[in-house]
Design a protein around this motif. Structure first.
Motif, PDB file in Angstrom:
ATOM      1  N   ALA A  23       0.851  -1.197   0.000  1.00 13.52           N
ATOM      2  CA  ALA A  23       0.000   0.000   0.000  1.00 13.52           C
ATOM      3  C   ALA A  23       0.883   1.242   0.000  1.00 13.52           C
ATOM      4  N   PRO A  24       0.371   2.349  -0.522  1.00  7.57           N
ATOM      5  CA  PRO A  24       1.068   3.612  -0.310  1.00  7.57           C
ATOM      6  C   PRO A  24       1.214   3.878   1.183  1.00  7.57           C
ATOM      7  N   LEU A  25       2.325   4.479   1.556  1.00  9.21           N
ATOM      8  CA  LEU A  25       2.669   4.629   2.963  1.00  9.21           C
ATOM      9  C   LEU A  25       1.596   5.359   3.752  1.00  9.21           C
ATOM     10  N   GLY A  26       1.143   6.508   3.255  1.00  7.60           N
ATOM     11  CA  GLY A  26       0.151   7.275   3.991  1.00  7.60           C
ATOM     12  C   GLY A  26      -1.175   6.555   4.107  1.00  7.60           C
ATOM     13  N   ASP A  27      -1.633   5.972   3.026  1.00  6.48           N
ATOM     14  CA  ASP A  27      -2.914   5.270   3.040  1.00  6.48           C
ATOM     15  C   ASP A  27      -2.898   4.129   4.050  1.00  6.48           C
ATOM     16  N   PHE A  28      -1.790   3.378   4.112  1.00 11.54           N
ATOM     17  CA  PHE A  28      -1.714   2.260   5.055  1.00 11.54           C
ATOM     18  C   PHE A  28      -1.921   2.728   6.488  1.00 11.54           C
ATOM     19  N   PHE A  29      -1.307   3.842   6.865  1.00 16.36           N
ATOM     20  CA  PHE A  29      -1.385   4.332   8.232  1.00 16.36           C
ATOM     21  C   PHE A  29      -2.601   5.223   8.493  1.00 16.36           C
ATOM     22  N   ALA A  68      -2.698  -6.546   4.087  1.00 10.63           N
ATOM     23  CA  ALA A  68      -3.312  -5.256   3.775  1.00 10.63           C
ATOM     24  C   ALA A  68      -3.167  -5.007   2.283  1.00 10.63           C
ATOM     25  N   TRP A  69      -4.258  -4.525   1.674  1.00  8.28           N
ATOM     26  CA  TRP A  69      -4.294  -4.301   0.222  1.00  8.28           C
ATOM     27  C   TRP A  69      -4.938  -2.953  -0.085  1.00  8.28           C
ATOM     28  N   TRP A  70      -4.266  -2.182  -0.929  1.00  5.29           N
ATOM     29  CA  TRP A  70      -4.757  -0.886  -1.388  1.00  5.29           C
ATOM     30  C   TRP A  70      -5.408  -1.043  -2.757  1.00  5.29           C
ATOM     31  N   PRO A 122      -3.295  -7.732  -7.553  1.00  6.83           N
ATOM     32  CA  PRO A 122      -3.048  -7.148  -8.875  1.00  6.83           C
ATOM     33  C   PRO A 122      -1.862  -6.194  -8.800  1.00  6.83           C
ATOM     34  N   PRO A 123      -1.195  -5.949  -9.925  1.00  5.92           N
ATOM     35  CA  PRO A 123      -0.072  -5.000  -9.905  1.00  5.92           C
ATOM     36  C   PRO A 123      -0.498  -3.650  -9.334  1.00  5.92           C
ATOM     37  N   LEU A 124       0.324  -3.104  -8.460  1.00  4.76           N
ATOM     38  CA  LEU A 124       0.017  -1.795  -7.888  1.00  4.76           C
ATOM     39  C   LEU A 124       0.039  -0.745  -8.998  1.00  4.76           C
ATOM     40  N   PRO A 125      -0.989   0.091  -9.108  1.00  2.60           N
ATOM     41  CA  PRO A 125      -0.970   1.134 -10.134  1.00  2.60           C
ATOM     42  C   PRO A 125       0.278   2.007 -10.015  1.00  2.60           C
ATOM     43  N   GLY A 126       0.824   2.385 -11.160  1.00  2.00           N
ATOM     44  CA  GLY A 126       2.025   3.212 -11.170  1.00  2.00           C
ATOM     45  C   GLY A 126       1.791   4.580 -10.547  1.00  2.00           C
TER      46      GLY A 126
END
Length: 372
Positions: A85-91, A164-166, A330-334
């Motif tokens: 996950a992106p760092l901010g979104d995870f936290f 955890a998945w974004w 799935p591949p994390l969006p760029g």
């Protein structure tokens, strides 16, 4: 989660350890540098144990680093991450922003939400690895961290591993009549499927779902939250074992809220200050007392407006425990696909009014609520 009722109990065969960014020369440069494009392994642990706490703060010239930096976690030598996950979104910070966030398992603490904390227990039986990938063009000049963990003699394979998945989607309006929430434009249809919902969990294996951070950016002032949550457990058909009655109901609130509210298990950490519900809202809920169990699979989704009638920029981080192996994400969006949608401004709203005035015949004293 640990609780105070047994904190006094003395335990055998446990050792607490920490991996941190402290300056090993004895000086005060207690951080590492992560260059743009570099992936840093901030924690590599051998053997069995449980990560109990993670703390991170950082300094960089990139104001969007919370979306441009990616956190990943690997358990027991796996090749594909269980956490991505992106760092901010995870936290618990959306849109690359910095703001305070309070919950029991996650927090973004002062100063101004720049201290990122996790108290999710994360067990592993044969090694653990945490990496930070800096996908920014700028270096992270100072990256400070603690990873506090327990060393155990063994951890059973039957113990759930933390995941955890974004996900993110610019949702498409499904009904032919367009964005007709609350029946304003036309009569609303009946939704008897989850096929067009926003998907926030697509899990294979045995485990239990424990939480979600839900970030919604609405381009219009309409209430975004008529969408029902829908849970299909172990491949069951619609309507599923758990079926909700509205987005605010799913997040344990009511009647289209638009106010900051921070409970340990649920709340609203960010709300817009615009017309109606236009703009960015961060909702969260953690199922620490009422996990959602599954034996084979879990598909969890939510409507974007009733019958999926609204275009919204939705992103989520889902949290759960399961036995391995897990379904590969799935591949994390760029990086370019993780950028925010442009802000809808006062000028844009004025232009909407201008087009509406022309559609109403161009009257000189039109107020705004007239209808043909």
């Amino acid at each position: 989660m640990n609780s105070l009722h047994n904190i006094f109990q003395i335990k055998d065969n446990l050792r607490t350890k920490r991996i941190s960014s402290y300056d090993k020369t004895g000086n005060n440069r207690d951080c590492i540098r992560i260059q743009g494009g570099e992936t840093s392994e901030i924690a590599v642990i051998e053997g069995a144990g449980i990560i109990r706490h993670i703390w991170i703060t950082l300094k960089t010239a990139d104001p969007f680093i919370r979306r441009n930096a990616i956190i990943r976690m690997y358990w027991d030598g796996e090749t594909h991450p269980s956490v991505e996950a992106p760092l901010g979104d995870f936290f618990g910070q959306g849109w690359g922003e910095e703001y305070n966030f309070i919950s029991l398992p996650l927090a973004a603490a002062p100063m101004k939400g720049r201290a990122l904390n996790s108290y999710f227990p994360m067990p592993f039986g044969d090694g653990a690895k945490i990496t930070i990938e800096n996908q920014s063009d700028s270096d992270i000049e100072s990256f400070y961290f603690y990873v506090d963990y327990e060393v155990h003699p063994t951890i059973s394979k039957s113990s759930g591993r933390f995941h955890a998945w974004w996900n993110r989607e610019l949702t498409e309006v499904h009904p032919e009549e367009g964005e007709t929430e609350w029946g304003i434009v036309a009569a609303q249809g009946e939704n008897k499927t989850d096929a067009h919902n926003y998907l926030f969990a697509d899990i294979e294996g045995k485990g239990h779902f424990i939480g979600i951070n839900y970030f919604v950016d609405s381009p219009g002032p309409m209430w975004y939250g008529e969408g029902d949550d829908m849970w299909m457990v172990d491949g069951e058909p619609w309507p599923g074992s758990l079926h909700g009655t509205g987005t605010e109901d799913f997040f344990n609130s009511s009647w289209c809220p638009n106010e900051i509210y921070l409970h340990p298990y649920f709340g609203y950490a960010r709300i817009p200050d615009k017309l109606g519900w236009m703009g960015r809202t961060h909702c969260y809920r953690f199922f620490l007392e009422d996990p959602i169990y599954f034996d084979k699979s879990l598909r969890a989704s939510i409507e974007h407006g009733h019958d999926n009638a609204l275009t919204l920029d939705l992103s989520t981080v889902a949290y759960w425990y399961q036995t391995e192996p897990h379904k590969i994400y799935p591949p994390l969006p760029g990086r370019g696909l993780r950028q925010n949608m442009p802000e809808v401004t006062v000028r844009d709203v004025h232009m909407w009014r201008h087009e509406w005035r022309k559609a109403m015949g161009g009257g000189k004293t039109l107020w705004g609520n007239e209808r043909k």
